[in-house]
Design an enzyme around this catalytic site. Structure first.
Site, PDB file in Angstrom:
ATOM      1  N   GLN A 176       0.830  -1.206   0.000  1.00 48.08           N
ATOM      2  CA  GLN A 176       0.000   0.000   0.000  1.00 48.08           C
ATOM      3  C   GLN A 176       0.859   1.248   0.000  1.00 48.08           C
ATOM      4  O   GLN A 176       2.080   1.207   0.184  1.00 48.08           O
ATOM      5  CB  GLN A 176      -0.929  -0.019   1.220  1.00 48.08           C
ATOM      6  CG  GLN A 176      -0.197  -0.226   2.537  1.00 48.08           C
ATOM      7  CD  GLN A 176      -1.142  -0.583   3.686  1.00 48.08           C
ATOM      8  OE1 GLN A 176      -1.232   0.167   4.651  1.00 48.08           O
ATOM      9  NE2 GLN A 176      -1.816  -1.725   3.579  1.00 48.08           N
ATOM     10  N   HIS A 219       0.285   5.690   1.136  1.00 47.80           N
ATOM     11  CA  HIS A 219      -0.596   6.693   1.717  1.00 47.80           C
ATOM     12  C   HIS A 219      -0.332   8.060   1.079  1.00 47.80           C
ATOM     13  O   HIS A 219       0.820   8.387   0.761  1.00 47.80           O
ATOM     14  CB  HIS A 219      -0.385   6.807   3.229  1.00 47.80           C
ATOM     15  CG  HIS A 219      -0.530   5.514   3.956  1.00 47.80           C
ATOM     16  ND1 HIS A 219      -1.667   4.736   3.893  1.00 47.80           N
ATOM     17  CD2 HIS A 219       0.332   4.842   4.766  1.00 47.80           C
ATOM     18  CE1 HIS A 219      -1.502   3.650   4.645  1.00 47.80           C
ATOM     19  NE2 HIS A 219      -0.293   3.700   5.179  1.00 47.80           N
ATOM     20  N   ARG A 275      -4.503   0.687  -1.696  1.00 48.18           N
ATOM     21  CA  ARG A 275      -4.022  -0.694  -1.769  1.00 48.18           C
ATOM     22  C   ARG A 275      -3.551  -0.978  -3.189  1.00 48.18           C
ATOM     23  O   ARG A 275      -4.312  -0.890  -4.149  1.00 48.18           O
ATOM     24  CB  ARG A 275      -5.145  -1.640  -1.346  1.00 48.18           C
ATOM     25  CG  ARG A 275      -4.702  -3.051  -1.016  1.00 48.18           C
ATOM     26  CD  ARG A 275      -5.872  -3.900  -0.536  1.00 48.18           C
ATOM     27  NE  ARG A 275      -6.379  -3.470   0.755  1.00 48.18           N
ATOM     28  CZ  ARG A 275      -7.647  -3.176   1.004  1.00 48.18           C
ATOM     29  NH1 ARG A 275      -8.551  -3.236   0.036  1.00 48.18           N
ATOM     30  NH2 ARG A 275      -8.028  -2.802   2.206  1.00 48.18           N
TER      31      ARG A 275
END
Length: 321
Positions: free
Chosen positions: A95, A97, A191
């Site tokens: 993942q 952010h 993701r």
């Protein structure tokens, strides 16, 4: 009377979670797939509850909203930090952010820079930390073609390691690892890859966010420069891991000793006990400490004394918090 505010955590079940939050920390967890303990949290997806003092029974987000003086009248619409313990019984999804600007525009919350202190790791355990793409075009090509072995960068980890994970860093906590995570108070995750797993509850693969991941990943990857330093405070060994615009993180290590700390510039301090037992003395009163206890030292606590055998991770808001 000045006092620390102890918190009741919130637990989240995850496809990759396990049982170590119970077996290693003694928490009453909801299932054998419990992945996250949100220990110090004011996020709406899992606010912790104050256990003592005048705000006992109130959630941390409510204390922030209604009693800002507890935090030195710090500015900001939301409490800026979130402390978690993660138990990765299986690999987490790969993942990334977003930063504050992208998250504000697209998700209407903070971005997510985070860091990990490795509590435990099985022999041979690895993290995914960064990638090998040199350009965004190459990044997109490898992602869209599923060339994960080319793209993903694995690093070995052991207990006691510390990794700083700025927004835009491709990452995943690996199987057999427990970490304490200090992060901005955000629950936005893009993701990238989920090992083609199928959720047993839904029978479906979990949603991916490929374009958002391509848009927000830092290219090329650079390991951040950390100036990790160690000092002594009384009998305690104090390790500074990071002082970033978002947060500062330290370890306080005490072996059958005593140490008195004075508040610095930050208006409050978040504290998590990872091992041992002892006490903290504030304003003439002793409070017992043990593994798995989490609390906040509010603005009116100017000095505190730790005693016993304790391993603690402490954090404070940075200038951007």
């Amino acid at each position: 009377m000045s006092e620390p505010y102890f918190l009741e955590p919130v637990f989240h079940e995850k496809i990759w979670g396990g049982t170590k939050l119970h077996t290693d920390f003694g928490y009453d967890i909801p299932s054998d797939h419990t992945g996250e303990c949100w220990a110090i949290s004011a996020h709406p997806h899992g606010p912790a509850t104050v256990e003592n003092g005048p705000y006992a029974g109130m959630t941390l987000d409510r204390v922030w909203a209604e009693h800002r003086d507890v935090f030195g009248n710090a500015k900001g619409d939301v409490f800026p930090l979130l402390t978690k313990i993660l138990d990765a019984s299986e690999d987490l999804s790969v993942q990334v952010h977003p930063d504050d600007a992208y998250a504000a525009e697209h998700e209407h919350e903070l971005g997510k820079t985070e860091c990990w202190y490795v509590i435990a790791a099985e022999p041979g355990a690895t993290m995914i930390y960064g990638h090998h793409a040199k350009t965004r075009e190459q990044l997109a090509e490898w992602i869209n073609n599923g060339e994960w072995d080319k793209l993903l960068r694995r690093v070995p980890v052991k207990p006691g390691d510390f990794l700083y994970v700025p927004s835009g860093t491709i990452h995943a906590v690996g199987k057999g690892i427990m970490v304490l995570e200090t992060q901005q108070s955000s629950d936005t995750t893009y993701r990238l890859y989920d090992w083609d797993r199928v959720d047993k509850t839904t029978g479906q693969k979990r949603e991916l966010h490929l374009q958002q991941s391509i848009d927000t990943t830092n290219v090329p990857h650079h390991d951040p420069d950390l100036d990790i330093t160690t000092t002594k405070v009384g009998d305690a060994t104090v390790t500074k891991y990071v002082q970033s615009p978002f947060f500062g993180v330290w370890q306080w290590r005490l072996t059958d000793g005593q140490a008195t700390f004075n508040r610095g510039k930050a208006p409050y301090t978040l504290v998590s006990v990872l091992a041992g037992k002892g006490s903290i003395s504030v304003d003439g009163k002793d409070y017992p400490l043990a593994k798995g206890v989490h609390f906040i030292l509010p603005f009116d606590v100017k000095q505190w004394t730790l005693k016993g055998d304790l391993q603690i991770i402490a954090s404070e808001p940075g200038e951007k918090a």
